[in-house]
Design a protein around this motif. Structure first.
Motif, PDB file in Angstrom:
ATOM      1  N   VAL A  13      66.198  73.712  78.413  1.00  0.00           N
ATOM      2  CA  VAL A  13      65.749  72.488  79.074  1.00  0.00           C
ATOM      3  C   VAL A  13      66.777  71.404  78.768  1.00  0.00           C
ATOM      4  CG1 VAL A  13      63.913  70.792  79.313  1.00  0.00           C
ATOM      5  CG2 VAL A  13      63.342  73.185  78.818  1.00  0.00           C
ATOM      6  N   GLN A  19      70.887  65.269  86.977  1.00  0.00           N
ATOM      7  CA  GLN A  19      70.475  65.434  88.366  1.00  0.00           C
ATOM      8  C   GLN A  19      71.360  64.568  89.250  1.00  0.00           C
ATOM      9  OE1 GLN A  19      66.250  65.000  88.915  1.00  0.00           O
ATOM     10  NE2 GLN A  19      65.749  66.271  87.132  1.00  0.00           N
ATOM     11  N   ASN A  42      65.557  71.627  89.142  1.00  0.00           N
ATOM     12  CA  ASN A  42      65.283  70.290  88.631  1.00  0.00           C
ATOM     13  C   ASN A  42      63.777  70.107  88.473  1.00  0.00           C
ATOM     14  OD1 ASN A  42      67.918  69.348  88.420  1.00  0.00           O
ATOM     15  ND2 ASN A  42      67.964  68.544  90.520  1.00  0.00           N
ATOM     16  N   THR A  43      63.380  69.373  87.471  1.00  0.00           N
ATOM     17  CA  THR A  43      61.976  69.015  87.252  1.00  0.00           C
ATOM     18  C   THR A  43      61.918  67.504  87.070  1.00  0.00           C
ATOM     19  OG1 THR A  43      61.936  69.068  84.837  1.00  0.00           O
ATOM     20  CG2 THR A  43      61.751  71.197  85.984  1.00  0.00           C
ATOM     21  N   ASP A  45      61.418  65.875  84.599  1.00  0.00           N
ATOM     22  CA  ASP A  45      61.923  65.471  83.290  1.00  0.00           C
ATOM     23  C   ASP A  45      63.340  65.940  82.997  1.00  0.00           C
ATOM     24  OD1 ASP A  45      59.585  64.124  82.451  1.00  0.00           O
ATOM     25  OD2 ASP A  45      58.633  66.044  82.057  1.00  0.00           O
ATOM     26  N   SER A  96      63.517  72.148  93.669  1.00  0.00           N
ATOM     27  CA  SER A  96      63.105  71.248  92.596  1.00  0.00           C
ATOM     28  C   SER A  96      61.586  71.229  92.470  1.00  0.00           C
ATOM     29  CB  SER A  96      63.608  69.826  92.857  1.00  0.00           C
ATOM     30  OG  SER A  96      65.016  69.803  92.901  1.00  0.00           O
ATOM     31  N   VAL A  97      61.125  71.084  91.239  1.00  0.00           N
ATOM     32  CA  VAL A  97      59.693  71.014  90.953  1.00  0.00           C
ATOM     33  C   VAL A  97      59.284  69.546  90.995  1.00  0.00           C
ATOM     34  CG1 VAL A  97      57.887  71.533  89.273  1.00  0.00           C
ATOM     35  CG2 VAL A  97      59.861  73.070  89.512  1.00  0.00           C
ATOM     36  N   GLN A  98      58.481  69.158  91.974  1.00  0.00           N
ATOM     37  CA  GLN A  98      58.102  67.754  92.124  1.00  0.00           C
ATOM     38  C   GLN A  98      56.596  67.535  92.018  1.00  0.00           C
ATOM     39  OE1 GLN A  98      60.282  65.518  92.085  1.00  0.00           O
ATOM     40  NE2 GLN A  98      62.151  66.628  92.609  1.00  0.00           N
ATOM     41  N   ARG A 102      54.729  62.286  87.338  1.00  0.00           N
ATOM     42  CA  ARG A 102      55.743  62.293  86.288  1.00  0.00           C
ATOM     43  C   ARG A 102      55.100  61.771  84.997  1.00  0.00           C
ATOM     44  NH1 ARG A 102      61.483  61.823  86.106  1.00  0.00           N
ATOM     45  NH2 ARG A 102      61.492  61.842  88.366  1.00  0.00           N
TER      46      ARG A 102
END
Length: 778
Positions: A13, A19, A42-43, A45, A96-98, A102
């Motif tokens: 991680v 990004q 991408n996440t 965080d 990407s994980v959205q 957040r």
């Protein structure tokens, strides 16, 4: 098959500026070049990657990703974990994980980046020689934040109003200091002063560092206010200065941490592998345990780490440290700024009071520290990073649970305490707090658990605590529940058995669910039957755990005192097999107190039963006369391990398995009798020590075979022992078992809070399936 040859799944991680800077394509190219399989995405965080392939190639990927990343990328935190392979067929860039909100996220404090270092040493730069230089990619985070969100008014920098130049940088999206909350310069930021022991200013600004360096080279003890607290600093090549520090700090023999000017010097005194180099130079900058070279004896004072084959070394990680080391130009002792068993000082006026009579001078600054954060300690074992003390650079990064947890505050154990806050599947683990034996330590513990809950604005629904009712952390759990109950619904307090928490912490560390065989070996912990456990074989169940085996119990004359006097553990072991003949067989261990100890054990007064593996180590150390009185926790076991020599064959010992209907008992009697005979016969301590360790390894393997569970988890303070851990893993793997050991979370009690939180998550999951069942040990 060796650990190095095995295929692994490495999850990394990356947090920071990763990004929109070509980071994912870079990882894709690197992974395909190395013929690794997996994915990157991408996440909210950061960026997460999983690669599968041979363990050495996966480690090469990790090292190169940090060294060769795109120029506009900045890795502020990198946490890597080895997991079971799942059989990826190729490497791909995933979407990407959205989804989901957040979550508020606090980064750890980050070592000074290369860009800031260049400016620090550039005579034409306006921040030349400025000890508080930082940017978006480095500097203080966790140690200065007061509340979320992470904006300057919510940090201890709120008192420093930025000058026009700094404000312009802060507001420019193209600038490296865009929204760098600690941004400052000599015009508008914090400043240094050097004080004498009465608080009188001796020097200011750059002169403060120069004068402090001169004092260190002259043999003085200087208290240095750093990022998360004070260090006590002396010249590590001056044995008289080191001896004076030990006397004043009341730290007789425990190894002292070193800070070296640069990596080249570290290589002169220690062997450094590529992975160890990555740890030394990475953004976390922990203390790394390294094996000494022969040159170390000539270059360092012998009393830095007496008798220890290892040194704990770190490199400078703040601008202040870099400037100080530039002037000292030799290794320094940089140990926690406290008296033994107390938290480190964070405020200069507090330090002046608490370290009076210890430090000769105080190098201080006026940037407040919001919370104390000690240096982390890590090592490389079996080709992987292992955290032994989780603090600066790592806290409060979360560990992900395999199960959802209600909002839970886990207050941890009594020794090596840390605390944790679980929210959903994330467990935010605090910095290392320490042993809770003193009033200042207990106050720090209470402050940290409230601080963690406050930062994340999450009043807990559950408070998880140790089963032992007399632990300071357990007492604090009930106090906290009452305090919260005055404003919110009162959280329930749920006791979790100590060794069960150890097993679950290792499972969470490895992303493991289910019911493996847990080998939980340490010094002490209250068992579900009211005795002192410490040599346990546990299997987690849907309800909690089942105790499937343990070491044979023996009495400990004096109870807790035995942790400081290995001879008492020896007395208990010998009494168990020799009765009243024990003093005659080993009179030297009883030191004239045998009559009192025998009466205590016969009457069962202040001599509790224990299955402790840690105390068994102590007993063998005392019987072989390696150590009968310990000056610090674990010293006897450590010195017994240090006696092992690879060129000395082990003596032949074994532990017998005695199975009952309910449990397996691993009996050490035959081994102890053989050790006694070998001591009388003059067999070398090196052979005895190695034989003892090998007997323990074989005992674990035999129990695992008897239980038949293919997955084995190793946890507890005894698995800080490198020889025991490596040989146990190797033996179990060769026998076909899949073995898990700690990586990002300490195997010692520093991991207990994580295990406590996981215990709550498992219980809630069980109840959610309609089955309400008793919680083991509480």
């Amino acid at each position: 098959m060796s650990t190095e040859q095995m295929s692994t799944r490495l999850r990394a991680v990356y947090r920071g500026a990763v990004q929109g800077v070509g980071f994912r394509p870079f990882l894709y190219r690197l992974a395909t070049e190395l013929k690794l399989r997996g994915w990157v995405a991408n996440t909210p965080d950061g960026a997460i990657v999983e690669v599968e392939g041979p363990a050495p190639i996966a480690e090469e990927f990790l090292i190169r990703s940090q060294r060769e990343h795109p120029p506009h990328a900045s890795i502020q935190s990198l946490e890597a974990t080895h997991l079971d392979p799942v059989g990826y067929e190729r490497f791909e860039i995933r979407h990407s994980v959205q989804e989901g909100a957040r979550r508020a996220f606090i980064l750890p404090d980050i070592a000074t980046c290369e860009d800031c270092l260049r400016e620090l040493r550039d005579t034409s730069d306006r921040r030349y020689g400025y000890p508080f230089i930082n940017c978006t990619n480095c500097g203080p985070r966790y140690s200065i934040i007061l509340r979320l969100p992470y904006d300057r008014p919510h940090t201890t920098m709120e008192r420093f109003r930025m000058c026009p130049d700094c404000q312009a940088e802060y507001e420019d999206p193209l600038d490296r200091r865009f929204h760098a909350q600690p941004n400052a310069c000599p015009v508008c930021g914090p400043h240094l002063e050097l004080w004498d022991s009465e608080g009188v200013i001796v020097a200011g600004s750059a002169d403060a560092i120069t004068t402090a360096a001169e004092a260190i080279l002259a043999g003085s003890i200087v208290a240095v206010k750093g990022l998360g607290g004070f260090h006590l600093v002396v010249d590590a090549t001056n044995p008289e200065a080191v001896a004076r520090l030990r006397m004043r700090k009341r730290r007789e023999e425990k190894p002292l941490a070193l800070m070296c000017p640069e990596l080249a010097y570290v290589r002169q005194v220690c062997n450094v592998s590529p992975l160890e180099e990555r740890l030394l130079t990475g953004p976390e900058r922990p203390i790394v345990l390294l094996r000494k070279t022969e040159e170390a004896e000539d270059r360092l004072a012998a009393n830095v780490a007496p008798g220890n084959p290892q040194l704990g070394i770190m490199l400078p990680y703040t601008p202040l440290h870099h400037l100080l080391m530039d002037r000292v130009a030799r290794p320094i002792v940089a140990t926690s700024g406290n008296i033994s068993d107390e938290p480190i000082c964070t405020d200069e006026h507090e330090a002046l009071h608490r370290l009076r009579g210890v430090a000769d001078l105080f190098l201080v600054h006026n940037r407040p520290i919001a919370r104390h954060v000690d240096d982390s300690i890590v090592r490389v074992i079996l080709g992987r990073e292992q955290v032994l003390r989780r603090a600066r650079g790592y806290a409060p990064l979360p560990v992900t649970l395999p199960a959802v947890c209600p909002v839970t505050a886990a207050v941890g154990p009594h020794l090596k305490a840390s605390v944790a806050l679980a929210v959903g599947t994330s467990v935010y683990i605090s910095q290392h707090i320490g042993d809770l034996d003193t009033t200042p330590a207990r106050r720090a513990h209470a402050r940290v658990i409230r601080d963690l809950c406050s930062l994340y604005e999450q009043p807990p629904a559950v408070i998880a605590a140790d089963l032992h009712p007399d632990y300071a952390s357990t007492t604090e759990a009930y106090r906290l529940a009452d305090e919260i109950g005055a404003v919110h619904p009162r959280p329930s307090v749920e006791p979790v058995q100590h060794h069960y928490a150890h097993v679950l912490s290792c499972m969470a560390d490895n992303g493991l669910d289910g019911a493996p065989l847990g080998v939980s070996w340490d010094g002490t912990g209250l068992g579900a039957d009211g005795t002192i456990w410490g040599g346990e074989f546990l299997m987690p169940t849907a309800d909690g755990f089942r105790r499937v085996g343990h070491l044979r119990p023996f009495r400990l004359p004096g109870g807790d005192v035995a942790a400081r006097e290995p001879r008492r553990a020896a007395a208990g072991v010998l009494y168990a097999i020799l009765g009243n003949e024990a003093p005659r067989i080993a009179l030297n261990l009883f030191a004239g107190e045998h009559a009192a100890w025998l009466r205590m054990m016969e009457a069962g007064v202040n001599s509790p039963w224990t299955t402790s593996a840690g105390r068994l180590f102590d007993a063998i150390a005392a019987i072989t006369n390696v150590r009968t009185i310990s000056r610090f926790e674990g010293q006897a076991a450590m010195e017994l391990e240090w006696c092992i020599r690879s060129n000395v064959a082990p003596a032949s010992y074994s532990l017998e398995i005695a199975a009952t209907d309910a449990e397996i008992v691993l009996d050490w009697e035959g081994m102890v009798r053989d050790v006694l005979e070998d001591v009388r016969s003059g067999v070398s301590v090196a052979a005895i020590a190695r034989g003892f360790h090998e007997a323990l390894v074989a005992g674990i393997l035999n129990v695992a075979r008897s239980v038949g569970e293919p997955n084995v988890v190793l946890s507890g303070g005894c698995f800080q022992n490198r020889y025991l851990t490596e040989r146990t893993v190797e033996s179990l793997q060769q026998a076909g078992f899949r073995v898990y050991w700690h990586q990002r979370v300490p195997p010692n009690d520093g991991g207990i809070a994580l295990g406590q939180a996981y215990a709550v998550a498992r219980r809630i999951r069980k109840e959610d399936h309609g089955c309400v069942s008793p919680y083991p040990g509480g």
